[in-house]
Motif scaffolding. Sequence first.
Motif, short mmCIF file in Angstrom:
data_model
loop_
_atom_site.label_atom_id
_atom_site.label_comp_id
_atom_site.label_asym_id
_atom_site.label_seq_id
_atom_site.Cartn_x
_atom_site.Cartn_y
_atom_site.Cartn_z
N SER A 388 0.83 -1.20 0.00
CA SER A 388 0.00 0.00 0.00
C SER A 388 0.87 1.25 0.00
N CYS A 389 0.42 2.23 -0.74
CA CYS A 389 1.08 3.53 -0.73
C CYS A 389 0.53 4.34 0.44
N ALA A 390 1.42 4.86 1.24
CA ALA A 390 0.99 5.62 2.41
C ALA A 390 0.41 6.97 2.02
N GLN A 391 0.78 7.46 0.87
CA GLN A 391 0.32 8.79 0.46
C GLN A 391 -1.07 8.77 -0.16
N CYS A 392 -1.33 7.80 -0.98
CA CYS A 392 -2.60 7.83 -1.72
C CYS A 392 -3.40 6.55 -1.55
N MET A 394 -3.07 3.78 -2.79
CA MET A 394 -3.07 2.82 -3.90
C MET A 394 -2.35 1.56 -3.45
N ARG A 395 -2.72 0.47 -4.08
CA ARG A 395 -2.12 -0.80 -3.66
C ARG A 395 -1.51 -1.50 -4.87
N ASN A 401 6.83 -2.15 -7.82
CA ASN A 401 5.86 -1.27 -8.45
C ASN A 401 5.40 -0.18 -7.50
N LEU A 402 5.31 -0.52 -6.23
CA LEU A 402 4.98 0.51 -5.24
C LEU A 402 6.11 1.55 -5.18
#
Length: 471
Positions: A388-392, A394-395, A401-402
């Motif tokens: 998971s992206c902490a900012q947005c 998105m997973r 890729n993250l």
Amino acid sequence: MANGVVFHTQIASIMEVLANAAVAEICKLVDDDYAVFRLEITQSQKENRVLRRKLLELKVARERAERTMRERVLACRPSIKILDRYRGIARGEGHLTGGHRSFVKPAGHNTLRDDQPITVDEGSGTSTQHIIVIESAGPGVKQETSEGEENPLYSRDPQTGAVGAPPVATDKPTTAPAQPKTQCSITEDLTKCQTQREWGWGDWAVLLLPLQQMDPSNMPLGLEAQTDLSRRDWNRCSRSVYSEGCLYEAGEGMAIDDVTVKVEGDIPPTWNADGHLGDGHSQGRDFLDYRESLETNPNVAAHYPLHTLKDRDPLSTSMGPSDSHGSILFNQVLNSDDRTRAQAQRGEATSGNSKDKRFPCMFCNKGFSCPQKVEIHQRVHTGERPYSCAQCHMRFTQAGNLKRHQRVHTGEKPYSCTQCHMCFAQAGHLKMHLKVHTGERPFTCTHCGKRFSERSYLRIHQQKKHSTLIT
DNA sequence: CTGGGGATGGGGCCC
DNA sequence: GGGGCCCCATCCCCA
């Protein structure tokens, strides 16, 4: 001075009176609303009692009808068979130890390879899988009972040992599939079925719905996996598959036409449709689009024309965020298939036959060099996105890729063009950009000779100008 | 043409 | 040496 004091006293008195009046007014309103609210609650409770009683009556009636209709149907139409190995569990005769994971099989995917592994059993003794495979080809609805051919890997209910009877009973057996249903309603039906741990004719009818009523973009996906814990659970699960080997035994696959393979079983705790950590009892909301997976299987590809998937018109049912997620997943899955074909054309091995790629995907049988590769690949099918992206929020399926994605937030563009001042976040983008300077256009249209710098441009060109697809 | 993302394969490191 | 794990490069697609 004294006048001032009197004035303030009077003001205070007036304020007090006004305040009291306001309080009284508010109390009156609250009392009124409370009375109305209570009345509504009482009525709702009465309605609930009535509905509960009706539900109970219907349940009893259906149980009775099931028994009679099963005998009747089997007597009249021996071709009708129903595969329902785990009905004892699904009917509530056993217990479910986890949530359900479901897959929808592609349209036109009318056969399932005998060795096609489509499900997982952790072998814990308490995990359960429920496979429902139905053939509705032609006038005969061919189903197959599992009685007498039970897969030992999918054991009987550990508590009762019961193997349930096929759910062929019905109150209205010939009309159930006729009603168009949105994907949403299908899910609701399945949810209800799973909630009640019971499958009746109506539930089977849902599974028999033509795929044109089952748009992938509307499949509610609860695919996100957020925690390391859940990832470990799922990884352990998938690894256990390899330790167990392919679990799908020959002879247990079913021919399918109008489409539906449904697999239920244990899922990681986070596979709730809302994307939050849950207890794994997502009650059927976590449908996974499975239609792509068999396409890449060289043994079954011929039976599963991809166009039958792409040509489906999406339903307009709104499913919220997971709706778009599902659509994205489906598109990406199709892209994966295109990629697979392209790789095959370039001579890249995709089968699991070679020694170097002896770890097959349990969904599509594609071979990989090590279990980690398979685990990552299988996220194509499972939809698991552990990173998971902490900012947005998105997973992603892969850490890399993250990491690449996070450049969107940081603004980092480490790849600079030496010909101009352009910078790029991805090396591939720089490489593509350099073709602007070099004029390199290696992809030529076979119809008009026009040249393109990228394969995708050529493909778009041929679609638009020549109505053809490059292969 | 740019930018974001999905997916695969190669290779290094560690046990 | 082999397997597991991780990182990275790369190809590809789509908006």
